[in-house]
Design a protein around this motif. Structure first.
Motif, PDB file in Angstrom:
ATOM      1  N   TYR A  21       0.824  -1.210   0.000  1.00  0.00           N
ATOM      2  CA  TYR A  21       0.000   0.000   0.000  1.00  0.00           C
ATOM      3  C   TYR A  21       0.858   1.261   0.000  1.00  0.00           C
ATOM      4  O   TYR A  21       0.503   2.277  -0.586  1.00  0.00           O
ATOM      5  CB  TYR A  21      -0.921  -0.008   1.227  1.00  0.00           C
ATOM      6  N   PHE A  22       2.033   1.186   0.651  1.00  0.00           N
ATOM      7  CA  PHE A  22       2.865   2.370   0.803  1.00  0.00           C
ATOM      8  C   PHE A  22       3.791   2.621  -0.384  1.00  0.00           C
ATOM      9  O   PHE A  22       4.414   3.683  -0.453  1.00  0.00           O
ATOM     10  CB  PHE A  22       3.701   2.264   2.081  1.00  0.00           C
ATOM     11  N   PHE A  23       3.937   1.669  -1.314  1.00  0.00           N
ATOM     12  CA  PHE A  23       4.824   1.940  -2.443  1.00  0.00           C
ATOM     13  C   PHE A  23       4.205   1.623  -3.804  1.00  0.00           C
ATOM     14  O   PHE A  23       4.870   1.785  -4.835  1.00  0.00           O
ATOM     15  CB  PHE A  23       6.150   1.179  -2.279  1.00  0.00           C
ATOM     16  N   ALA A 149       8.384  20.943  -3.225  1.00  0.00           N
ATOM     17  CA  ALA A 149       7.885  19.663  -2.724  1.00  0.00           C
ATOM     18  C   ALA A 149       9.017  18.850  -2.107  1.00  0.00           C
ATOM     19  O   ALA A 149      10.110  18.782  -2.650  1.00  0.00           O
ATOM     20  CB  ALA A 149       7.238  18.870  -3.855  1.00  0.00           C
ATOM     21  N   GLU A 150       8.744  18.274  -0.952  1.00  0.00           N
ATOM     22  CA  GLU A 150       9.632  17.319  -0.285  1.00  0.00           C
ATOM     23  C   GLU A 150      11.050  17.853  -0.065  1.00  0.00           C
ATOM     24  O   GLU A 150      12.032  17.227  -0.447  1.00  0.00           O
ATOM     25  CB  GLU A 150       9.691  16.018  -1.087  1.00  0.00           C
ATOM     26  N   LEU A 419      10.471  -1.922   0.840  1.00  0.00           N
ATOM     27  CA  LEU A 419       9.832  -0.801   0.150  1.00  0.00           C
ATOM     28  C   LEU A 419       8.670  -0.248   0.958  1.00  0.00           C
ATOM     29  O   LEU A 419       8.442   0.963   1.004  1.00  0.00           O
ATOM     30  CB  LEU A 419       9.355  -1.244  -1.237  1.00  0.00           C
ATOM     31  N   GLY A 420       7.921  -1.143   1.611  1.00  0.00           N
ATOM     32  CA  GLY A 420       6.797  -0.700   2.425  1.00  0.00           C
ATOM     33  C   GLY A 420       7.231   0.116   3.614  1.00  0.00           C
ATOM     34  O   GLY A 420       6.634   1.156   3.936  1.00  0.00           O
ATOM     35  N   LEU A 421       8.286  -0.334   4.296  1.00  0.00           N
ATOM     36  CA  LEU A 421       8.778   0.409   5.454  1.00  0.00           C
ATOM     37  C   LEU A 421       9.297   1.785   5.051  1.00  0.00           C
ATOM     38  O   LEU A 421       9.041   2.792   5.716  1.00  0.00           O
ATOM     39  CB  LEU A 421       9.885  -0.382   6.159  1.00  0.00           C
ATOM     40  N   MET A 422      10.034   1.842   3.933  1.00  0.00           N
ATOM     41  CA  MET A 422      10.570   3.128   3.488  1.00  0.00           C
ATOM     42  C   MET A 422       9.448   4.067   3.076  1.00  0.00           C
ATOM     43  O   MET A 422       9.491   5.276   3.337  1.00  0.00           O
ATOM     44  CB  MET A 422      11.546   2.918   2.332  1.00  0.00           C
ATOM     45  N   HIS A 426       8.046   7.793   4.777  1.00  0.00           N
ATOM     46  CA  HIS A 426       8.418   8.783   3.766  1.00  0.00           C
ATOM     47  C   HIS A 426       9.927   8.948   3.641  1.00  0.00           C
ATOM     48  O   HIS A 426      10.426  10.074   3.501  1.00  0.00           O
ATOM     49  CB  HIS A 426       7.770  10.130   4.082  1.00  0.00           C
ATOM     50  N   ALA A 427      10.640   7.845   3.685  1.00  0.00           N
ATOM     51  CA  ALA A 427      12.085   7.912   3.491  1.00  0.00           C
ATOM     52  C   ALA A 427      12.385   8.289   2.045  1.00  0.00           C
ATOM     53  O   ALA A 427      11.643   7.952   1.125  1.00  0.00           O
ATOM     54  CB  ALA A 427      12.732   6.563   3.823  1.00  0.00           C
TER      55      ALA A 427
END
Length: 543
Positions: A21-23, A149-150, A419-422, A426-427
């Motif tokens: 879901y996060f990547f 941005a970012e 990839l999900g953890l990063m 928002h790494a």
């Protein structure tokens, strides 16, 4: 499948789904400066200016207190980092000492009728620390309001007085403007034009002309400040316009003699916006003061109207506007007129909204990278990671056969979890981060190799398949934990003491080690247990 294995399968599926879901899609992944292109700045807070600013504030407060307590002849001047106030008779120094009790950060001594005040070393350190923190906060405010941005804004340096600013996606057209926003403190002051200014607030054409008018010595309690030409005025007069960020002097319209005393400070501003005057079709800046600022401005406008004097609006020790006041102005709503371009008005208002730094910033380093180079870096990094991934898969399947497939499944889950953890916190992925990713892929199977080799030994010693798997995992558990914790400590130290690219590598390594620990112990064991459930009487293991 047993109920226990079913729950483990559901848990694993949920973990992979949550990470995906996060990547997914990959556009959610944040790219660093070296991959997306942009600019890198390293700035240094000029702490000495914070000390000087506090001395000026102290001078104004000290004179106000002394005048209130019946010392009308008191005057003060700055000599370096020393404040000297005269006009305090020796017989009344005990009374003056009570006023000085409110200035706790200063050492005070009397030399005749002159009071000498110097900042304590601990107080100087606190002023510099506050300037560092305030500079970082205001830079973040300005960059965020500018719309980049970012951004990555990181304090560094032994004294915390250096700030690294990385702005992905910023091109050459915006770079100079952003430099101007970062280096100027944005300190707004409202002062009175000095009574001795015979130009009626228009000022002298050069500083030399002004000094010659006063025979080389300015009247006490006054100073000369430049009034630069705006960009629009410079172009109208055919002069080359240089912004402060370009490292060259601005065209100066005049030099104005103003009082040293600051009546209204920009810290009292609650709102600021650029506006267009419908009558002149020119840009102006409107801002609103809080109650304290409104009261101070009301008193200032009263003095100006009664004495038929003008008010100088000073930004970063430059006069940006000189105003007439015919009567006291209540309410705290102020409008600054001038020959502002739209960009100048926007930047002026942005500085006022974001607050004032206590010191200016000095550029130590500036780097720019185009997006095409970043795209090449992404392609090279992904290619290298894929080659490494496929090589690891080939080796594991060739050497460990079907048990190698177990490692490949665990490795795939490892990548999903990484990839999900990063993505979850928002790494930012940098080029060294991709290198760390490729390295982690190779390291991820290291724990599996330890487990497989231990299982081989147990099988060679005559244990059953289930017994060899059980013993293999039990015997290497703490070895795997110790090795991963050691790597984790190294990654954390790199993150704490590293900067820029090193931090990107450390983040990826930290996430990779965490994911590897989970997949090697939990996922690989789950796969073996599931196989044993399907083949409870297995006499051999493909390893």
């Amino acid at each position: 499948m047993t109920k226990r294995s079913l729950w483990r399968l559901i848990f694993t599926t949920l973990i992979c789904g949550a990470c995906a879901y996060f990547f997914v899609p990959l556009s959610k992944v944040r790219l660093g400066l070296d991959l997306k292109g942009g600019v890198h700045f390293e700035l240094e807070v000029q702490g000495q200016e914070a000390l000087e600013a506090d001395l000026r504030d102290t001078r104004d407060r000290l004179l106000d207190r002394l005048h209130e307590k019946g010392f009308p002849e008191a005057v003060a001047r700055l000599e370096g980092l020393t404040l000297k106030a005269s006009g305090v008779p020796a017989e009344r120094q005990a009374e003056a000492q009570k006023v000085l009790g409110t200035f706790s950060g200063y050492d005070t001594v009397f030399s005749g009728d002159t009071l000498v005040m110097t900042q304590k070393s601990g107080y100087q350190k606190s002023l510099k620390d506050d300037a560092n923190k305030r500079a970082q906060q205001i830079i973040e405010n300005r960059i965020n309001q500018f719309g980049v941005a970012e951004p990555e804004i990181t304090p560094t340096g032994a004294e915390g007085n250096r700030i690294v600013v990385e702005l992905p996606g910023v091109g050459d057209a915006e770079r100079e403007r952003i430099k101007g926003l970062l280096t100027t403190p944005g300190r707004l002051e409202q002062r009175l034009v000095a009574k001795q200014d015979t130009t009626n607030g228009i000022g002298w054409r050069t500083r030399e002309e002004a000094m010659a008018h006063f025979a080389g010595q300015l009247p006490p309690g006054t100073e000369l400040l430049p009034q630069p030409l705006s960009e629009r005025e410079a172009r109208r007069e055919g002069k080359a316009f240089q912004t402060p960020a370009a490292g060259q002097s601005e065209p100066i319209r005049s030099w104005v003699l103003v009082e040293e005393k600051v009546y209204v400070d920009g810290a009292d501003i609650t709102k600021a916006d650029p506006t267009v005057n419908p009558q002149t079709d020119q840009y102006e800046i409107s801002y609103v003061l809080n109650k304290k600022g409104a009261d101070d401005f009301y008193n200032l406008s009263g003095i100006a109207s009664e004495e038929n004097r003008r008010i100088a609006v000073v930004l970063d020790r430059k006069v940006v506007s000189v105003l007439w006041c015919k009567e006291k102005i209540p309410g705290g709503a102020v409008r600054i007129t001038g020959q502002f371009s739209k960009e100048e008005a926007d930047d002026f208002a942005l500085k006022l909204k974001s607050g004032a730094m206590r010191a200016s910033m000095k550029f130590l380093e500036e780097r720019a990278m185009g997006p095409s180079l970043g795209a090449d870096s992404i392609a090279s990094g992904i290619r290298g990671a894929l080659i490494g991934f496929l090589t690891v898969i080939g080796f594991m399947v060739f050497y460990y056969r079907w048990s190698g497939v177990n490692a490949v499944v665990a490795l795939t889950v490892n990548i999903i979890v990484m990839l999900g953890l990063m993505g979850s916190f928002h790494a930012v992925i940098t080029l060294p981060g991709i290198a760390g990713f490729a390295l982690t892929v190779g390291m991820a199977v290291d724990a599996n190799i330890l487990i497989f080799e231990r299982i081989r030994e147990e099988l060679a010693n005559g244990k059953s398949v289930s017994g060899a798997i059980q013993t293999g995992f039990d015997r290497v558990f703490w070895t795997i934990v110790d090795s991963h914790v050691t790597q984790l400590v190294s990654a954390i130290l790199l993150f704490i003491f590293g900067t820029g690219p090193v931090k990107g590598f450390a983040v990826t390594l930290t996430v990779g080690v965490t994911a590897s620990l989970f997949t090697s112990i939990y996922i690989s064991r789950f796969i073996y247990d599931w196989i044993l459930e399907r083949h409870p009487g297995a006499k051999s293991l493909s390893i």
